[in-house]
Design a protein around this motif. Structure first.
Motif, PDB file in Angstrom:
ATOM      1  N   UNK A 203      29.571  19.446  61.637  1.00  6.80           N
ATOM      2  CA  UNK A 203      28.122  19.258  61.570  1.00  6.80           C
ATOM      3  C   UNK A 203      27.450  20.628  61.409  1.00  6.80           C
ATOM      4  N   UNK A 204      26.539  20.754  60.445  1.00  5.47           N
ATOM      5  CA  UNK A 204      25.923  22.057  60.162  1.00  5.47           C
ATOM      6  C   UNK A 204      25.171  22.592  61.374  1.00  5.47           C
ATOM      7  N   UNK A 205      25.075  23.941  61.432  1.00  4.53           N
ATOM      8  CA  UNK A 205      24.454  24.616  62.574  1.00  4.53           C
ATOM      9  C   UNK A 205      22.958  24.781  62.353  1.00  4.53           C
ATOM     10  N   UNK A 206      22.212  24.818  63.446  1.00  2.12           N
ATOM     11  CA  UNK A 206      20.774  25.105  63.375  1.00  2.12           C
ATOM     12  C   UNK A 206      20.578  26.622  63.327  1.00  2.12           C
ATOM     13  N   UNK A 207      19.330  27.029  63.161  1.00  5.11           N
ATOM     14  CA  UNK A 207      19.039  28.458  63.088  1.00  5.11           C
ATOM     15  C   UNK A 207      19.387  29.216  64.351  1.00  5.11           C
ATOM     16  N   UNK A 208      19.636  28.525  65.438  1.00  2.00           N
ATOM     17  CA  UNK A 208      19.997  29.206  66.686  1.00  2.00           C
ATOM     18  C   UNK A 208      21.319  29.955  66.571  1.00  2.00           C
ATOM     19  N   UNK A 209      22.143  29.584  65.595  1.00  5.09           N
ATOM     20  CA  UNK A 209      23.417  30.296  65.460  1.00  5.09           C
ATOM     21  C   UNK A 209      23.178  31.755  65.088  1.00  5.09           C
ATOM     22  N   UNK A 210      22.086  32.015  64.348  1.00  9.04           N
ATOM     23  CA  UNK A 210      21.752  33.404  64.006  1.00  9.04           C
ATOM     24  C   UNK A 210      21.385  34.207  65.246  1.00  9.04           C
ATOM     25  N   UNK A 211      20.667  33.565  66.193  1.00  7.12           N
ATOM     26  CA  UNK A 211      20.308  34.251  67.427  1.00  7.12           C
ATOM     27  C   UNK A 211      21.560  34.583  68.235  1.00  7.12           C
TER      28      UNK A 211
END
Length: 639
Positions: free
Chosen positions: A599-607
């Motif tokens: 399942x694709x990641x949300x933008x929180x993975x960048x944080x």
């Protein structure tokens, strides 16, 4: 009519600035223009003596071309119709010998110009310097004198050269200075005059306040048609035509226009344009001149769209579209190196914005205006907001404190990397979301869309956030500095989007969000491989960086590939890899079995990626100092 009221008030509050020239960053000059005047770029300057005798002439440099010129309602609005300005104008108007060197013009532009100038010189508002110009121009030798002074260039047939070509250079020598400053042919040159009178400190008529006042007095006598002004409520001379040249001296667009009496501009609703709204000549002049001045002074223009913010009592306000680094610089505050605590950063922001607050000013407002022209002749106010200054400063302060992250930019004079902690500039957000090659139309559209997020505390449009996340997830196609900048901006937008989560640059080891944890694992793999590569001085992208985009889309499958790829580097590091291996196990153990999917990641993975990587690169000493500072701030807050 609020915008006219505020602009008229701004003009009246800054009358001491009328005629005072200031320099822009590009070196060109601007000033608050008097009533019945406008601006024009001059190409030729003619010097006369007090009796109207020719002294000298020169080509005006582009940086000094800005000229305040007297104008009438008709001349300020002229298009193709031959309507002369009262004093300074193009050669076709001021030169009596124009037909000797060029094709005869349509109509009688020079005769109309001389008649208007004679009327001024014979009135009660006559000025001796203007009379000297009239005496000289009435003789009809201007172009002959300019040719002798080598300002204008003629061919073998004694005709003015229209275009300078390589063949001309071979035949006549070096390219004349006039062709370097004018876009069209020489006949379109705009001429201004200076009159040298012994004992007079100012010989430049376009900067002589006594000449300006003389024309204002002369023109006031011609304004006889009275009507009720919708702005002041008084019976005043009515403005039949309104000013153009709002954004620059070549701008023909108008904010107020009703000159189409045969079309459908107001037919069917009003009998005349005055039935819609009547604005006095004085108010129209003051408001438009104040707007021009504010745009030159503190406006931001991109692709013709003007973004303008000013205070009704105190003109200067914090730059709404700038980043926190610029805010610090403007207030001469101590810069943050980006490694300090959030508490310290918040204090710094409050200090910078606090410089614009002052007691007793409870009625002061901030005006936010965006202007754009859909056609060359019509301009509109596409956004207008009048808000309390304290509310404006509170919202701006909240923006810089909540949409904040650690940023790495190339910003100083030597193009060196600058690191700061805060909110990104709106233009940088546009470039982060759409790339450095994004055209100006896209950029100006995004800046306008970001306004509600800054001044109304609304959520950032989700498509902008997603675009920034997507570009930050594709580091391979960018230079390292550009990717670092894009990553920092994307993290700031994600942090603002998930504001309730309270995410900061400091690593949150208690966060069990799936995307955040996967981001941490990617950062550990990146640092591990980079450390191994540094031992052999290899400079290339790590496998974690190469697979970053695929990892964001399919984390489960891609992590298996990344983990296999870093095994040789784990072996190369030997015992040094033990810390990273244990950290990977620790973070991985926090993931639930059902979370380890594609399942694709949300933008929180960048944080998670940024914070984990920053934590690994931060020394133990720096962490202890930051921790001590946080404890001190906490104790001070309790006292």
């Amino acid at each position: 009519m609020n915008w006219l009221v505020h602009l008229n008030t701004t003009y009246e509050q800054n009358t001491d600035q009328i005629g005072k020239f200031e320099k822009k960053r590009n070196g060109s000059e601007y000033a608050l223009i008097p009533v019945s005047h406008t601006t024009q770029s001059a190409h030729i300057e003619v010097n006369l003596d007090g009796k109207g005798g020719f002294v000298s002439a020169k080509v005006v440099d582009k940086s000094d071309a800005g000229t305040i010129i007297p104008c009438t309602e008709a001349s300020a609005s002229r298009t193709s119709a031959p309507v002369p300005h009262p004093l300074f104008d193009k050669l076709v108007y001021v030169a009596g010998d124009y037909a000797q060197y060029c094709d005869p013009p349509k109509g009688t532009p020079h005769e109309d110009y001389i008649e208007q100038l004679r009327s001024w010189c014979e009135s009660a508002a006559a000025h001796p310097k203007v009379q000297a110009v009239y005496q000289y121009l009435a003789a009809g030798t201007l172009m002959t004198d300019l040719i002798r002074a080598k300002v204008l260039k003629v061919d073998d047939e004694n005709r003015l050269i229209e275009k300078w070509t390589p063949a001309m250079e071979v035949k006549y020598g070096e390219k004349p200075e006039l062709f370097k400053v004018i876009a069209s042919d020489q006949s379109a040159s705009f001429v201004r005059f200076a009159v040298q009178v012994p004992g007079e400190p100012e010989d430049r008529l376009w900067r002589d306040s006594s000449v300006q006042q003389a024309f204002i007095q002369f023109y006031e006598l011609k304004l006889t048609e009275i009507d009720t002004c919708y702005v002041t409520g008084e019976q005043l001379p009515y403005a039949d035509k309104h000013a153009s040249r709002i954004r620059n001296s070549a701008d023909k667009s108008k904010l107020i226009s009703a000159n189409d009496t045969s079309g459908f501009t107001f037919r069917g609703r009003f009998r005349t344009s005055r039935d819609a709204a009547a604005v006095s000549y004085e108010v129209s002049q003051k408001a438009h001149n104040a707007l021009k001045w504010l745009i030159d002074r503190q406006g931001y223009t991109i692709d013709g769209k003007v973004f303008l913010v000013w205070g009704t009592e105190q003109l200067d306000v914090p730059d709404l579209f700038a980043d926190s680094f610029t805010l610090y610089q403007d207030q001469d505050s101590e810069q943050s190196d980006g490694d300090r605590t959030r508490k310290e950063f918040a204090n710094q922001i409050r200090k910078a914005i606090g410089g614009y607050r002052y007691s007793g000013d409870y009625k002061s407002n901030v005006i936010i205006m965006i202007l754009d022209a859909a056609t060359p002749g019509r301009m509109s106010i596409v956004y207008y907001r009048d808000m309390n200054k304290e509310l404006f400063l509170d919202r701006l302060e909240a923006w810089h404190e909540t949409c904040c992250w650690r940023h790495t930019h190339k910003k100083d004079e030597n193009n060196q990397t600058v690191t700061f902690f805060g909110a990104p500039a709106t233009k940088d957000i546009a470039l982060a979301a759409y790339g450095s090659r994004a055209n100006d139309k896209v950029v100006k559209g995004l800046i306008e869309r970001m306004l509600p997020s800054i001044i109304d505390a609304r959520k950032i449009p989700i498509d902008i956030v997603r675009s920034a996340i997507s570009r930050a997830s594709n580091p391979v196609g960018m230079d390292e500095w550009e990717w670092e900048k894009t990553l920092g901006i994307a993290c700031a937008l994600v942090s603002k989007t998930y504001e309730k989560g309270g995410f900061t640059v400091t690593l949150d080891t208690q966060c069990t969000d799936r995307s955040y944890l996967f981001g941490r694992m990617l950062a550990i793999a990146d640092v591990l491989e980079r450390r191994a590569l540094s031992k052999t001085e290899e400079k290339r992208a790590t496998n974690a960086i190469r697979y970053m985009n695929a990892f964001a889309q399919r984390p489960g499958r891609t992590w298996t590939t990344i983990q296999a790829s870093i095994q040789p580097y784990q072996a190369r590091l030997g015992t040094e890899a033990g810390y990273y291996n244990r950290l990977l196990d620790e973070v991985g153990s926090q993931l639930k079995v059902e979370d380890f999917t594609d399942k694709s990641l949300s933008g929180l993975y960048l944080l998670g990626f940024y914070s984990q990587r920053y934590d690994l690169y931060t020394s133990k000493k720096q962490k202890e100092e930051a921790s001590d500072q946080e404890n001190t701030d906490h104790e001070e807050g309790e006292m």
